[in-house]
Structures are given as C-alpha cells and as structure tokens.
Design a protein around this motif. Structure first.
Motif, PDB file in Angstrom:
ATOM      1  N   ASP A  36      -3.124   5.107  -0.538  1.00  0.00           N
ATOM      2  CA  ASP A  36      -1.910   4.508   0.004  1.00  0.00           C
ATOM      3  C   ASP A  36      -2.304   3.599   1.158  1.00  0.00           C
ATOM      4  O   ASP A  36      -2.071   3.893   2.328  1.00  0.00           O
ATOM      5  CB  ASP A  36      -0.958   5.625   0.472  1.00  0.00           C
ATOM      6  CG  ASP A  36       0.350   5.061   0.996  1.00  0.00           C
ATOM      7  OD1 ASP A  36       0.662   3.906   0.659  1.00  0.00           O
ATOM      8  OD2 ASP A  36       1.049   5.776   1.753  1.00  0.00           O
ATOM      9  N   SER A  37      -2.905   2.494   0.818  1.00  0.00           N
ATOM     10  CA  SER A  37      -3.379   1.538   1.817  1.00  0.00           C
ATOM     11  C   SER A  37      -2.917   0.153   1.405  1.00  0.00           C
ATOM     12  O   SER A  37      -2.343  -0.028   0.328  1.00  0.00           O
ATOM     13  CB  SER A  37      -4.909   1.582   1.910  1.00  0.00           C
ATOM     14  OG  SER A  37      -5.485   1.169   0.677  1.00  0.00           O
ATOM     15  N   GLN A  78      -8.563   9.355   1.861  1.00  0.00           N
ATOM     16  CA  GLN A  78      -8.234   8.467   0.748  1.00  0.00           C
ATOM     17  C   GLN A  78      -9.489   7.956   0.051  1.00  0.00           C
ATOM     18  O   GLN A  78      -9.525   7.835  -1.181  1.00  0.00           O
ATOM     19  CB  GLN A  78      -7.395   7.298   1.268  1.00  0.00           C
ATOM     20  CG  GLN A  78      -5.992   7.704   1.707  1.00  0.00           C
ATOM     21  CD  GLN A  78      -5.202   6.552   2.274  1.00  0.00           C
ATOM     22  OE1 GLN A  78      -5.335   5.408   1.820  1.00  0.00           O
ATOM     23  NE2 GLN A  78      -4.371   6.813   3.266  1.00  0.00           N
ATOM     24  N   THR A 113      -5.525   0.993   6.729  1.00  0.00           N
ATOM     25  CA  THR A 113      -4.852   2.264   7.014  1.00  0.00           C
ATOM     26  C   THR A 113      -4.777   2.449   8.531  1.00  0.00           C
ATOM     27  O   THR A 113      -5.342   1.679   9.302  1.00  0.00           O
ATOM     28  CB  THR A 113      -5.593   3.453   6.377  1.00  0.00           C
ATOM     29  OG1 THR A 113      -6.877   3.578   6.994  1.00  0.00           O
ATOM     30  CG2 THR A 113      -5.780   3.240   4.883  1.00  0.00           C
TER      31      THR A 113
END
Length: 420
Positions: free
Chosen positions: A68-69, A305, A296
């Motif tokens: 989720d970047s 991640q 991030t």
C-alpha cells in the motif's frame, strides 16, 4: 547380268537415306543415354520447411502482494520481461536511493575489480564543504578533511551502507571532475539504458528533483546486483568510517525474509523509499529478485510491505514444458511428393516465472534422399539467460523419386547434374 562399275554405282544407297538412318541411330543412342541419365541422376538434398511452433497457452500472472504505497515494482534476475509495477507510473523523488544510481554511473566510467579497493582519492576543501552541506541538511555523513586519502571503494561503501551524503558527492566529483560533469554523465547513462523517467539533480538524493519511477528503479536494481562490487557492498552489515567507527547498514531488514541487500531513502517532502534484493533456492536453483517500494510514511510500514512483496514472489517460479517431445518443427517436402517430418526427441522444460512464456526456436539442416532416420538439428527454448536444447530427428527415410516421375520431369532431373 554382268556386274560392272556402272551397275555398282547404280545400286548404292542414296546419301539421304544413309543420313536419315544415321540420325535415327544417333537419336536412339542419345535417347538411351538421356533415359539412363534421368533414371540414375542422384537426387539432391531436400531443404527443410519450417513449421510454425504453436504459441503456448497463457499462464497465470504472478500472485504478488503489492504494498500500500504510492508506487512499487519487482524484477527477476536473468528473466527478461519479468519486471512489473503497481501504483503510480510517474517519476518521484528517489531520496537516498539516488546514491545507488550515482555509484552505477561512476563505476560505469571507473570500474573496480571485485578484489580491489579501486583508485586512491585525495580529498580537498571542496569535499569538506560538501560535508558541511550534508550536516546542514541533517543527512548521514562521513567525516573527512582536506588532504585525506580514501579509496574509491571507501566512498562507495560509505554512500551505500551508511548512506553518507558527502561520500556520494565526493565520489561523483572525483569520477567526472565536477558535479556538472557527473550530472551530464548521469543523463547519458540514463539515455543509454532506456531510463526515460530517471533524472539526477544531485549525487545524493537530498534534492527532490532527483527522480525516477518504479519501472526505472527495477531496471536500475537489476543492473546494480549484476555488479559484484555493488552487490557485495549492499550486502555488508556495517562499514567502518574514520571518526565514527562502525556504522550499521541503514537497511533494517537485511538478513530477514531472504533479503540480503538493499538501499534506503528518506526525504521529508516525499516519504520513504526502499530498494531490496533477495535470494532463495527454489527447486534446487538459486533465484534472485529485486524490488522497490516508494512513498510510504513509517519505517516499520515500508519494511513490512517489502518483506511481504518479496515473500509473495517465490511461489511464482516453476518449470514449464515449452516444447513437448514429438513436436514437429520442420518438414522435408520433396518435389516428387514424398514428405518426412522432423520432431523433438524429448520434452524441453525450462524454469520460468509467472506468466513469462519461453521463446522457442529450431534450426535444422537439409537431408539426403534415402538417408536413414537420424538427427538433423536441434530445438531450444529460452527464458532470460537459460537456454535448454534437445536434438531434432527425422521421422523416417525420405525416399527418392520413382522412374515414372523422373521421366515425366526429365528437364528438372537433368538439371541435377548442374547443366542449368
């Protein structure tokens, strides 16, 4: 009746008849010779006609746990076309990952042998000024002084392991005489390697205008791990810096989840970036991947991640049968109608990744008429640097033409003697 000279002359065969008879005899002789020549002319070798190799069915894409970047990507060493990205496709600040590009550019001009420390470099007042600028930017530094002698490899290690900003600056200036010279070389390096979204404004990444995309950074990472000096440096757990002592590698996940190298980057106006490379033995074969996560917020977040992204890649390696045994790759079609096929003698299985489809090819030579079944070439499949080949054999003997065909095609057959 009395035979005289006059009567003898009157009984002689006319010359026209003699000539005609001679021509008939000659014609029959020529016909016999030609018929014999046609009947026994050695048939030429028959060239192969390639048979298109059927396209392989599409495989499932790699099952990747994308972070989720803002942007991310990965690539597999030795597998062309394996690079994939997710998120933004734009260029973003590289932060200290810029130092990885800087080292690549300098080593492109001034390579270091794997067992060498490289050139000796005498630092001067400009290098001291660069140290002060790095301190002012609150960046990691390596203490230096005017007249200090360091090795080329010292600067590489300080820049990549401790992320010392002034070390990257000094390396770049030494490599090209000035920072402007370095930036020109960096532009040329990017152009030569197709890095269309990579642009350096400084050697250390403190300038937010030093940018790249996830796609470009995957290619940069693949080039970096291909250089034993860079890979070996990225794998160092720590480095000794005069005036500081032992400085640990800024890559906090080094040694975790098969990660054995990497480069961190943080910029207040952007966030955190992390490049990593990992290696694992899969099905008896050592495999290396590279990955980049960009943009991030927290260190713990980007570390987790990256580890999840890398871990998700390993089960996408596998073996694919590119050409099954008995695949027809060529035909020998003789003018007189006989045909024989050339086929693979075994399965061609290659290691692949995700939906990467191996390229398959074959090369065969001509065959002689009435030659026994045998090898006529090879077929192979290629994925990246791996090439697997097997012999190709004819399925039987290619018979020569019968007499009826030879006589019906006498002009062509006589041409086999090289007459025309």
């Amino acid at each position: 009746m009395t035979v005289t000279a006059a009567t003898q002359r009157s009984r002689r065969t006319p010359w026209g008849v003699v000539l005609l008879r001679s021509l008939v005899v000659l014609g029959l002789a020529v016909a016999v010779v030609l018929a014999t020549a046609v009947a026994f002319a050695p048939a030429p070798a028959v060239e192969a006609t390639a048979v298109p190799i059927a396209a392989e069915p599409e495989a499932e894409a790699a099952s990747v746990e994308w972070p989720d970047s803002r942007s991310a990507g990965y690539g597999v060493v030795g597998v062309d076309g394996s690079a994939r990205t997710a998120g933004s496709t734009d260029a973003h600040p590289m932060a200290s990952v810029t130092k990885l590009v800087t080292v690549l550019v300098v080593l492109d001009r001034h390579p270091i042998a794997s067992d060498s420390r490289g050139a000796d470099i005498v630092l001067d007042s400009a290098d001291v000024d660069a140290l002060g600028a790095a301190i002012a930017d609150n960046a990691p530094i390596a203490p230096v002084y005017d007249g200090m002698v360091v090795s080329q490899r010292d600067l590489v290690e300080w820049a990549l392991v401790d992320s010392a900003a002034n070390a990257a600056w000094s390396l770049a200036r030494w490599g090209f005489g000035s920072i402007d010279g370095f930036l020109t070389a960096a532009d040329d390096f990017a152009a030569r390697h197709g890095l269309t979204q990579t642009d350096l404004a400084d050697p250390s990444g403190l300038d937010a205008a030093s940018v790249s995309s996830a796609a470009d950074l995957v290619q940069i990472g693949l080039m970096a791990v291909d250089d034993p000096v860079i890979l070996g440096t990225l794998q160092l757990e720590s480095v000794r810096i005069p005036g500081i002592g032992i400085a640990p590698n800024t890559n906090r996940i080094l040694g975790e989840g098969d990660v054995d190298g990497g480069k961190t980057g943080t910029l207040r106006v952007w966030g955190r970036n992390l490049f990593a490379t990992a290696v694992r033995t899969v099905d008896g074969e050592q495999r290396r991947v590279v990955a980049i996560v960009m943009g991030t917020i927290t260190a713990d977040g980007i570390d987790a991640q990256m580890l999840a992204l890398v871990e998700s890649l390993w089960d996408d390696f596998g073996e694919r049968v590119s050409l099954p045994e008995g695949t027809v790759v060529a035909e020998y079609r003789a003018p007189w109608g006989d045909t024989v096929e050339a086929t693979t003698t075994a399965d061609i299985a290659v290691d692949s990744f995700g939906d990467i489809v191996p390229s398959a090819s074959a090369e065969v030579r001509s065959v002689e008429v009435d030659a026994p079944r045998g090898e006529v070439g090879e077929a192979w499949a290629v994925v990246g640097e791996e090439r697997i080949a097997v012999p190709v054999r004819t399925g039987g003997m290619l018979p020569g033409p019968d007499v009826q065909w030879r006589l019906a095609n006498a002009v062509e057959v006589l041409g086999w003697y090289g007459l025309w």
